[in-house]
Design a protein around this motif. Structure first.
Motif, PDB file in Angstrom:
ATOM      1  N   THR A 105       0.842  -1.315  -0.238  1.00 21.53           N
ATOM      2  CA  THR A 105       0.318   0.390  -0.073  1.00 21.53           C
ATOM      3  C   THR A 105       0.578   1.139  -0.009  1.00 21.53           C
ATOM      4  O   THR A 105      -0.194   2.195   0.411  1.00 21.53           O
ATOM      5  CB  THR A 105      -0.686  -0.054   1.220  1.00 21.53           C
ATOM      6  OG1 THR A 105       0.378   0.259   2.425  1.00 21.53           O
ATOM      7  CG2 THR A 105      -2.171  -1.337   1.309  1.00 21.53           C
ATOM      8  N   GLN A 106       2.087   1.195  -0.420  1.00 25.26           N
ATOM      9  CA  GLN A 106       3.004   2.235   0.409  1.00 25.26           C
ATOM     10  C   GLN A 106       3.381   2.457  -1.486  1.00 25.26           C
ATOM     11  O   GLN A 106       4.421   1.497  -2.102  1.00 25.26           O
ATOM     12  CB  GLN A 106       3.971   2.109   0.868  1.00 25.26           C
ATOM     13  CG  GLN A 106       3.487   2.445   2.413  1.00 25.26           C
ATOM     14  CD  GLN A 106       3.456   0.745   2.674  1.00 25.26           C
ATOM     15  OE1 GLN A 106       4.447  -0.007   2.345  1.00 25.26           O
ATOM     16  NE2 GLN A 106       2.612   0.416   3.805  1.00 25.26           N
ATOM     17  N   THR A 109       3.682   7.819   0.084  1.00 24.83           N
ATOM     18  CA  THR A 109       2.193   7.715   0.603  1.00 24.83           C
ATOM     19  C   THR A 109       1.958   6.163   0.798  1.00 24.83           C
ATOM     20  O   THR A 109       2.569   5.374   0.788  1.00 24.83           O
ATOM     21  CB  THR A 109       1.644   8.055  -1.154  1.00 24.83           C
ATOM     22  OG1 THR A 109       2.139   7.282  -1.982  1.00 24.83           O
ATOM     23  CG2 THR A 109       1.673   9.395  -1.524  1.00 24.83           C
ATOM     24  N   GLU A 110       1.009   6.565   1.278  1.00 29.39           N
ATOM     25  CA  GLU A 110       0.053   5.643   2.654  1.00 29.39           C
ATOM     26  C   GLU A 110      -1.371   5.952   2.191  1.00 29.39           C
ATOM     27  O   GLU A 110      -1.711   6.304   3.228  1.00 29.39           O
ATOM     28  CB  GLU A 110       0.415   4.825   3.582  1.00 29.39           C
ATOM     29  CG  GLU A 110       0.364   3.756   4.231  1.00 29.39           C
ATOM     30  CD  GLU A 110       0.900   2.957   4.460  1.00 29.39           C
ATOM     31  OE1 GLU A 110       0.648   1.405   5.139  1.00 29.39           O
ATOM     32  OE2 GLU A 110       1.414   4.088   6.079  1.00 29.39           O
ATOM     33  N   GLY A 111      -1.529   5.445   1.058  1.00 28.08           N
ATOM     34  CA  GLY A 111      -3.119   5.797   1.379  1.00 28.08           C
ATOM     35  C   GLY A 111      -3.437   7.092   1.290  1.00 28.08           C
ATOM     36  O   GLY A 111      -2.879   7.403  -0.125  1.00 28.08           O
ATOM     37  N   ASP A 112      -4.225   7.493   1.497  1.00 25.31           N
ATOM     38  CA  ASP A 112      -4.607   9.347   1.612  1.00 25.31           C
ATOM     39  C   ASP A 112      -3.288   9.915   1.690  1.00 25.31           C
ATOM     40  O   ASP A 112      -3.634  11.419   2.073  1.00 25.31           O
ATOM     41  CB  ASP A 112      -5.875   9.266   2.449  1.00 25.31           C
ATOM     42  CG  ASP A 112      -7.421   9.083   1.871  1.00 25.31           C
ATOM     43  OD1 ASP A 112      -7.573   8.262  -0.086  1.00 25.31           O
ATOM     44  OD2 ASP A 112      -8.135   8.370   2.084  1.00 25.31           O
ATOM     45  N   ASN A 113      -2.637   9.241   3.254  1.00 26.57           N
ATOM     46  CA  ASN A 113      -1.737   9.786   4.040  1.00 26.57           C
ATOM     47  C   ASN A 113      -0.894  10.142   2.784  1.00 26.57           C
ATOM     48  O   ASN A 113      -0.026   9.563   2.123  1.00 26.57           O
ATOM     49  CB  ASN A 113      -1.458   9.163   5.333  1.00 26.57           C
ATOM     50  CG  ASN A 113      -2.431   8.784   5.956  1.00 26.57           C
ATOM     51  OD1 ASN A 113      -2.942  10.202   5.952  1.00 26.57           O
ATOM     52  ND2 ASN A 113      -2.627   7.491   6.632  1.00 26.57           N
ATOM     53  N   VAL A 114       0.039  11.609   2.934  1.00 28.83           N
ATOM     54  CA  VAL A 114       1.134  11.217   2.496  1.00 28.83           C
ATOM     55  C   VAL A 114       2.109  12.663   3.431  1.00 28.83           C
ATOM     56  O   VAL A 114       1.872  13.548   4.053  1.00 28.83           O
ATOM     57  CB  VAL A 114       0.762  13.039   1.111  1.00 28.83           C
ATOM     58  CG1 VAL A 114       2.167  13.482   0.750  1.00 28.83           C
ATOM     59  CG2 VAL A 114      -0.713  11.553   0.072  1.00 28.83           C
ATOM     60  N   LYS A 152      -5.360  11.942   6.670  1.00 23.89           N
ATOM     61  CA  LYS A 152      -6.158  12.042   6.835  1.00 23.89           C
ATOM     62  C   LYS A 152      -6.854  11.266   8.154  1.00 23.89           C
ATOM     63  O   LYS A 152      -6.850   9.985   8.154  1.00 23.89           O
ATOM     64  CB  LYS A 152      -6.732  10.382   6.020  1.00 23.89           C
ATOM     65  CG  LYS A 152      -6.387  11.528   4.037  1.00 23.89           C
ATOM     66  CD  LYS A 152      -7.903  12.424   4.316  1.00 23.89           C
ATOM     67  CE  LYS A 152      -7.841  13.164   2.610  1.00 23.89           C
ATOM     68  NZ  LYS A 152      -8.762  13.571   2.094  1.00 23.89           N
ATOM     69  N   SER A 161      -7.474   7.065   8.791  1.00 22.06           N
ATOM     70  CA  SER A 161      -6.762   6.301   7.725  1.00 22.06           C
ATOM     71  C   SER A 161      -5.812   5.282   8.599  1.00 22.06           C
ATOM     72  O   SER A 161      -5.826   4.146   8.060  1.00 22.06           O
ATOM     73  CB  SER A 161      -5.848   7.424   7.425  1.00 22.06           C
ATOM     74  OG  SER A 161      -4.957   7.388   7.861  1.00 22.06           O
ATOM     75  N   ARG A 179      -8.206   1.678   7.991  1.00 20.53           N
ATOM     76  CA  ARG A 179      -8.513   1.080   7.027  1.00 20.53           C
ATOM     77  C   ARG A 179      -7.237   0.312   6.498  1.00 20.53           C
ATOM     78  O   ARG A 179      -6.166  -0.048   7.374  1.00 20.53           O
ATOM     79  CB  ARG A 179      -8.239   1.957   5.891  1.00 20.53           C
ATOM     80  CG  ARG A 179      -9.733   2.972   6.224  1.00 20.53           C
ATOM     81  CD  ARG A 179      -9.298   3.962   5.001  1.00 20.53           C
ATOM     82  NE  ARG A 179      -9.820   5.289   5.489  1.00 20.53           N
ATOM     83  CZ  ARG A 179     -10.006   6.248   5.008  1.00 20.53           C
ATOM     84  NH1 ARG A 179      -8.900   6.876   4.427  1.00 20.53           N
ATOM     85  NH2 ARG A 179     -10.202   7.369   5.566  1.00 20.53           N
TER      86      ARG A 179
END
Length: 182
Positions: free
Chosen positions: A109-110, A136-141, A176, A179, A182
């Protein structure tokens, strides 16, 4: 070229670099992990081995895959210890790895991107740098210019882009809410 276990783990260190957790611990990123027990596949348009110099240079559409982890770059240079072993057969100990040319790393996911990266086998320090290093990992940046990881401890630091024109010079992070669930 045969890649021995130590060489595979070293090449993977660059590949595994984005396995991070977005955690706040005294302003540092933590949680980088390695997965060196799976086979590794390296492909490129060209491979040049300079036995006397102790280097192997993979160029053109370099792709390194291990399990779900993928590294892409324009060039990967493997620097071998010239005392014992052979760079031609991959049996020499690796001193350091360098990748350059739009470095892209994806692991489950990264995703991490930068302009260049290096890994020093002796100090076990991984560096990913560039005009903009994006994790990035999902919505996190997280955005900065230099990611440094102490692989033995998993401690990672991200430096801002001080001195670059058009940059605030600061590390930027977007998290987010929820997050982590998830």
């Amino acid at each position: 070229m045969r890649i021995d276990g130590r060489a595979a783990i070293a090449a993977l260190l660059l590949v595994a670099s984005p396995s991070f957790v977005f955690a706040q611990e005294a302003g540092r990123l933590t949680g980088l992990k390695l997965d060196g027990d799976k086979p590794i596949q390296i492909e490129s348009d060209h491979l040049e081995v300079r036995e006397n110099d102790g280097i192997a240079i993979f160029t053109g559409n370099v792709s390194v895959v291990q399990g779900p982890t993928l590294l892409r770059s324009g060039k990967m240079t493997v620097h071998y210890n010239t005392e014992g072993g052979s760079a031609t057969t991959g049996s020499a100990d690796i001193d350091r790895l360098e990748v350059e040319g739009k470095v892209y790393v994806k692991s489950e996911t990264q995703v991490a991107t930068g302009d260049s990266g290096s890994f020093d086998m002796r100090s076990e320090v991984l560096v990913l740098s560039g005009r903009e290093v994006v994790l990035t990992e999902g919505d996190n940046v997280v955005v900065g210019c230099k990611l440094t990881v102490q692989m033995s401890t998993g401690l990672a630091t991200l430096d801002g882009c001080a001195g670059q024109q058009g940059s605030s010079g600061r590390v930027k992070m977007l998290l987010k809410p929820g997050s982590q669930d998830r």
